[in-house]
Every structure is written in C-alpha cells, then in structure tokens.
Design a protein around this motif. Structure first.
Motif, PDB file in Angstrom:
ATOM      1  N   PRO A   1       0.857  -1.198   0.107  1.00  0.00           N
ATOM      2  CA  PRO A   1       0.021  -0.086   0.017  1.00  0.00           C
ATOM      3  C   PRO A   1       1.010   1.129  -0.142  1.00  0.00           C
ATOM      4  CG  PRO A   1      -0.975  -1.565   1.756  1.00  0.00           C
ATOM      5  CD  PRO A   1       0.348  -1.968   1.101  1.00  0.00           C
ATOM      6  N   ARG A   2       0.403   2.369  -0.815  1.00  0.00           N
ATOM      7  CA  ARG A   2       1.043   3.473  -0.959  1.00  0.00           C
ATOM      8  C   ARG A   2       0.549   4.689   0.072  1.00  0.00           C
ATOM      9  NH1 ARG A   2       0.494   3.878  -7.056  1.00  0.00           N
ATOM     10  NH2 ARG A   2      -1.430   3.003  -6.399  1.00  0.00           N
TER      11      ARG A   2
ATOM     12  N   LYS B   1      -3.645   1.519   2.768  1.00  0.00           N
ATOM     13  CA  LYS B   1      -3.296   0.673   3.877  1.00  0.00           C
ATOM     14  C   LYS B   1      -4.679   0.230   4.688  1.00  0.00           C
ATOM     15  CE  LYS B   1       1.169   2.986   4.460  1.00  0.00           C
ATOM     16  NZ  LYS B   1       2.059   4.192   5.299  1.00  0.00           N
ATOM     17  N   LEU B   2      -5.472   1.174   4.942  1.00  0.00           N
ATOM     18  CA  LEU B   2      -6.695   0.763   5.694  1.00  0.00           C
ATOM     19  C   LEU B   2      -7.479  -0.210   4.740  1.00  0.00           C
ATOM     20  CD1 LEU B   2      -7.869   4.317   7.014  1.00  0.00           C
ATOM     21  CD2 LEU B   2      -7.098   2.546   8.300  1.00  0.00           C
TER      22      LEU B   2
ATOM     23  N   TYR C   1      -8.197  -4.030   6.168  1.00  0.00           N
ATOM     24  CA  TYR C   1      -9.748  -4.436   6.415  1.00  0.00           C
ATOM     25  C   TYR C   1      -9.844  -5.776   5.387  1.00  0.00           C
ATOM     26  CZ  TYR C   1     -14.529  -4.451   6.233  1.00  0.00           C
ATOM     27  OH  TYR C   1     -15.954  -4.789   6.050  1.00  0.00           O
ATOM     28  N   VAL C   2      -9.261  -5.670   4.123  1.00  0.00           N
ATOM     29  CA  VAL C   2      -9.768  -6.594   3.123  1.00  0.00           C
ATOM     30  C   VAL C   2      -8.831  -7.860   3.330  1.00  0.00           C
ATOM     31  CG1 VAL C   2     -10.025  -7.088   0.520  1.00  0.00           C
ATOM     32  CG2 VAL C   2     -10.804  -4.917   1.557  1.00  0.00           C
TER      33      VAL C   2
ATOM     34  N   GLY D   1     -21.543   3.864   4.682  1.00  0.00           N
ATOM     35  CA  GLY D   1     -20.835   3.967   5.681  1.00  0.00           C
ATOM     36  C   GLY D   1     -19.303   4.424   5.393  1.00  0.00           C
ATOM     37  N   HIS D   2     -18.830   4.129   4.343  1.00  0.00           N
ATOM     38  CA  HIS D   2     -17.448   4.221   4.093  1.00  0.00           C
ATOM     39  C   HIS D   2     -17.207   5.416   2.777  1.00  0.00           C
ATOM     40  CE1 HIS D   2     -18.490   1.272   1.147  1.00  0.00           C
ATOM     41  NE2 HIS D   2     -17.705   1.549   0.332  1.00  0.00           N
ATOM     42  N   GLU D   3     -18.221   5.467   1.754  1.00  0.00           N
ATOM     43  CA  GLU D   3     -18.250   6.650   0.965  1.00  0.00           C
ATOM     44  C   GLU D   3     -19.615   6.848   0.364  1.00  0.00           C
ATOM     45  OE1 GLU D   3     -15.636   5.165  -1.933  1.00  0.00           O
ATOM     46  OE2 GLU D   3     -16.858   3.984  -3.001  1.00  0.00           O
ATOM     47  N   TYR D   4     -19.967   8.120  -0.199  1.00  0.00           N
ATOM     48  CA  TYR D   4     -21.302   8.475  -0.811  1.00  0.00           C
ATOM     49  C   TYR D   4     -21.009   7.902  -2.236  1.00  0.00           C
ATOM     50  CZ  TYR D   4     -24.812  11.160  -3.003  1.00  0.00           C
ATOM     51  OH  TYR D   4     -25.864  11.824  -3.772  1.00  0.00           O
TER      52      TYR D   4
END
Length: 587
Positions: A191-192, A197-198, A202-203, A419-422
């Motif tokens: 991850p950059r 990274k998040l 999570y995944v 919850g994480h993006e519209y």
C-alpha cells in the motif's frame, strides 16, 4: 490486409454512453467519472439486453454493434453487478446487497419499462447469477469475497426461496493457479497511501473470487468466475465443468479463458457468455481504467466458443483493435479480428493547448490510463496527428478521459452512503460530441464524423469509413463536452494499412521458472511496433494472449501448476502480423 468494406465492426472498449457517477470517499477527495462493469447480456425476443453496474438503466441492441441506452427508475440503481437471465419466458433481474435480502424483478417488455418486483428476496447475496436448466429447475449462484467461496443453490422459480442446502462451489487456490494471484502482472504491491493501507488491513491479501456465470452446452455445465480483482490488469474469468448444475465441478486448466492483461485497455473479468441469433458465442467482460477510482471501468466484447474437446475459449488476440461482427455464422479465430492495424502508435501529436504533464504524446502511447488534456475549456480545442506519410485509413477511435470533473459537476442528491463513501449516479445525460477529420496535406480536411449538436454521447467514439481513405493527418475537435469540461483524450487511435511489410518472425525462448511462472524472451526485429505473446496447453490451443509494445521479454505469472505449456510470439506493425511458431515451455 484487406479492408472489411461495409462489414459491421466494433472496437473495445465498447462505445456506450456510460453514465456518470459521483463518489465522495470518507478519506479522500470527491470524484466524478463514468463507470460500467460486470456486464450481463442475454438475447431475449430478438434483441440483446445489457445490464451493467452503476448504469441507472440498461442497453439494448439488435446486432451487437449499435447499442441504445434506456433509463429506468424501477430497478435499484446502486446495487452492484445486476444479473439478467430468462426464466419461464420472462426476464428476471437481481443485483447485490450484502447485508439485506436482494429483490428480484420481472419484465416481459423491458423497452416498455415494465419491471415489477416479484419478491423482496429471501436472503442477502453478492454478484448473483440466475440459471434455468433445460428441465425447468432454477438455480442461483453468488459470491464476491476473498475469504468465502462462490455458492450455489436450487431455488423456487416463483418465490426465489432456496430449495435444499447451499453448496460451496469455488474457492481460491493461488498455490496452483497463478492467474488468481492479486496485483498488476500478478505482483502485489505494498500500500502507498493511508487509504490503501486501511483497505489492505480491512480486506486482506487474498484474491476476490466473484462474478459467477453458468452456461450449459450439451451435457456439460460451465461455471465461470472472476479473479483476482477488478482494479488489476490481470482481472480475468476462469471456469469449472460439471455434469450437473451444482456439480461436482472440476477446475479447467485452460483457465483463465477470458484475460486481457496487455494492450491499450486491460482486464477481461466478471462477464457473461451468450449466443447470437446465428449460433456464434460471445463473452462480455469488465475492462479497467481505475485512475479516478478503483471502480472506473468499461465493457468489452469478445468472440468466444468451444473447441472439439469442449474447451471454452475467447479470442482476445488484438482485442482492442477493430473487430468484425459478421451477420452469419463465423470462425471466431480467422474471421473477426483484427480488422485493421494501428497506424497512430507514437505518431507526432500536436494540440491547441496542453496542461502540464498531460501533453499530446499521451494520446498515442497505447495506454488508456493517461491522457492529453487541453489547457482550456473554450469550444474548439483540438488534437492533431501526423502519421508520418500517406496511409490507408479504415477507422478512427477516440477515447475520452474524465479529467478533474469534480470541480465542474454539480453534486448529486439521491445517492447512498453505506458508511465508507457516498455514491450517486447522475440521471441526466452529459454527451461528448466530437468532430473527426482526415487530411492528405494538413490544409484541406474531410469529415469522418461530426457529432456536434447531435446530443449523441460518444466517450469511446469508433468511426468507420465507408471506403478506405488515403490520409496523413487526423484531427479531433471538441464540440459539447460533459459538464463543459476540457477535451481530454487517452487514445486517438487510427486503424488501417501501412505502406510496407509486416516485420520478420520471432523465435521465443521460454523457460518455466516455477509451477506458476514462465519467463519468455525473444530478440526484437526491425520495424516491429510490438509483439503478441500467445500461450496455452498445446500448440493448437494457444488460447491466451498478452499484447506488448517495445519490449522483448515477459514474465507469465498466470500459469496453472502441473500442466505443460506452449508459447508463440507474433511480431506486428502497421502493415500486418507475422505469426510465430509455437515452442514448448522448458524447465
């Protein structure tokens, strides 16, 4: 190469009026871009119907060449991976809801917008695929995860409730199947950004096994699936075969049967396999851009079929070059593609203006993931190519990019935030209108296509000439553009025939590095634009291909362990293709 005349042609990515969506991620900036993915195509009552993610409607066609968009507000616009199949003489549509039951809708006349919800659903699922067998028994397949498998169950065709137990059908096996390894070129990068990274935490690191599609041919059931992830150039479809709709299934070592890791636009996963009215097989799939957002994607269409041994294949050689769509039964290997060679690769490009780091040379480098942008939104901005000498032009493809449209587009108000993006989809159409011309001398111009004032949206305009035309220069001029934004072109691609000869043939050296990787090397030949690396399990079954430009080696990391491979490398330029002879992969 002979000109295809008035034969119907297409060029991937398909030139559809892809809908704009707005995304407001929790930890990064707002973006506005086009998207369509996860294509589900069926032929119903003489027409083809195409449903795709984030489209707020669907497309329909009589011939697979010309597609018309039909909006509808009767289907959930934000449910991913809509599936459409015929059951008991009607179309049934469902889509993905991970945490709540997924409804099913029915239609007997989609063009009349007669969609009716027949059930609110019995359970949650993601990436559904409905299949009715010859005996009327109906099944549902679903799954989109890097931890859980693809499932299947028999369902009641009236209530769509499960009959019997859920069956585990397909899980990842990256130790044996190289093509399931995540990452561009099947190499996972760390991850950059903080967001990456998040997401990684999570995944997790495993491939997403998703996008099931069932096809029955004779007594064999082909359960198709996608891996390793839609944001990679390696997104592809593989398959298992079985003697019944719920198995048991056996993995096919010819997987992936649909893959396009190289060339102008890459990716060929999560698709659908269907027949036209002449009995020809086709496969539609998701192609990636993934610049504005990981889910910035397009639709590709490829000739497909089954060989004498029942092996499912796609012909994806030069799969983003012009392709013929004959109105008859045809041979998918010899009568379809390419219908013209690339004349515009790295040709001299000039423009009315350019933004820094978005110069005109980016429109001719055969990479849809970067682009030229005009340094003005004033009408009449243009991009011009000098092909170097007079050539015979058959077709022009103009691929537009969505450059920083969030600064210009209004906010949507009817979207959804889980919850994480519209995410919202624009109901209105924002057409891209273009004027395309050719010239012999750069002074006198002849129109190829003029979409100005028509309201026709052509984000991947593919304009074929009625007759071949001698030309040295090609020019694209902006008419009305989405959100009154700047003209941005990721690929101004000119196809036809050059004035010389194809390059010499190539003799590859192919070595197995391990069970999943082979190293392919060859000596470059004078005059070659690039090379098409074909490989497969036998000299006559080189069903996989990887198109490269300006390189003379390739690491194939998509192999299946425990099986032997053969490889051939074709050289090509604007004058044609020189097929290479197959050699075994040694070691």
């Amino acid at each position: 190469m002979s000109h295809p005349g008035m034969v119907r042609m297409i060029c991937n990515p398909l030139d559809l009026p892809y809908r704009y969506q707005e995304i407001r991620p929790m930890l990064s900036g707002r973006t506005v871009h086009r998207e369509a993915a996860d294509p589900s195509i069926v032929r119903f009552r003489g027409r083809f119907y195409l449903f795709a993610s984030m489209s707020r409607g669907f497309w329909h066609s009589a011939d697979l060449v010309t597609w018309d968009y039909r909006p509808t507000e009767k289907l959930p616009p934000l449910d991913y991976a809509p599936d459409v199949r015929e059951v008991d003489g009607a179309l049934y549509i469902s889509a993905s809801r991970r945490d709540e039951p997924c409804p099913f809708f029915r239609s007997v006349d989609p063009l009349a917008d007669d969609f009716v919800e027949v059930t609110p659903g019995a359970f949650p699922f993601w990436d559904p695929n409905l299949f009715q067998d010859d005996d009327g028994a109906t099944y549902l397949y679903w799954g989109c995860d890097n931890k859980t498998p693809i499932y299947g169950t028999r369902i009641d065709p009236r209530t769509f409730a499960p009959i019997g137990d859920r069956v585990d059908l397909i899980a990842a096996d990256t130790e044996s199947r190289g093509w399931e390894q995540p990452g561009d070129d099947h190499v996972k990068q760390p991850p950059r950004t903080e967001m990456e990274k998040l997401i990684a935490d999570y995944v997790g690191e495993g491939p997403f096994i998703e996008g099931a599609w069932m096809t029955r041919r004779g007594e064999t059931y082909y359960l198709q699936y996608a891996a390793p992830g839609t944001e990679y150039n390696t997104y592809a479809d593989g398959y298992f075969t079985g003697t019944g709709p719920l198995g048991p299934f056996t993995y096919s070592p010819h997987s992936p049967f649909s893959a396009k890791p190289g060339g102008f636009i890459t990716g060929a996963g999560h698709g659908s396999t269907f027949q036209d009215q002449y009995g020809n097989w086709w496969h539609a799939a998701t192609m990636r851009i993934s610049v504005n957002h990981a889910f910035e994607r397009r639709i590709g269409l490829f000739p497909a079929g089954f060989d004498d041994d029942g092996v499912l294949f796609c012909n994806q050689n030069f799969a983003d070059y012009p392709m013929q769509v004959p109105d008859r039964r045809f041979d998918p290997w010899t009568e379809v593609s390419p219908a013209g060679m690339l004349l515009s690769y790295r040709s001299a490009a000039t423009a009315s203006s350019s933004l820094d780091e978005h110069g005109p040379e980016l429109a001719v480098n055969e990479n849809i993931r970067d682009w030229w942008v005009a340094d003005s939104t004033e009408p009449g901005q243009w991009l011009r190519l000098d092909l170097g000498n007079l050539t015979t032009v058959h077709a022009v493809q103009v691929n537009l990019a969505d450059h920083e449209l969030a600064a210009l587009a209004p906010e949507t108000t009817d979207g959804r935030d889980p919850g994480h993006e519209y995410r919202g989809i624009y109901a209105a159409s924002y057409p891209a209108e273009l004027h395309v011309e050719t010239s012999v001398d750069g002074r006198s111009w002849t129109t190829v296509h003029d979409g100005r004032g028509t309201g026709r949206d052509t984000p991947h305009l593919f304009a074929t000439l009625d007759e071949p035309r001698r030309a040295r220069y090609v020019r694209v001029t902006a008419g009305r553009l989405p959100f009154d934004g700047p003209l941005a072109i990721s690929g101004l691609r000119v196809f036809g025939t050059g004035n010389g000869r194809p390059p010499a043939d190539v003799a590859p050296r192919a070595t197995r590095v391990d069970g999943r990787v082979a190293r392919i090397e060859w000596d470059g030949v004078a005059g070659a634009q690039g090379y098409n690396v074909r490989y497969g399990l036998a000299p006559e079954k080189l069903y996989h291909s990887w198109l490269v430009y300006e390189q003379t080696d390739l690491d194939l990391r998509a192999l299946n362990a425990g099986v032997d491979y053969w490889v051939a490398v074709d050289s090509f330029n604007e004058n044609g293709i020189t097929p290479g002879a197959p050699v075994p992969v040694t070691g």
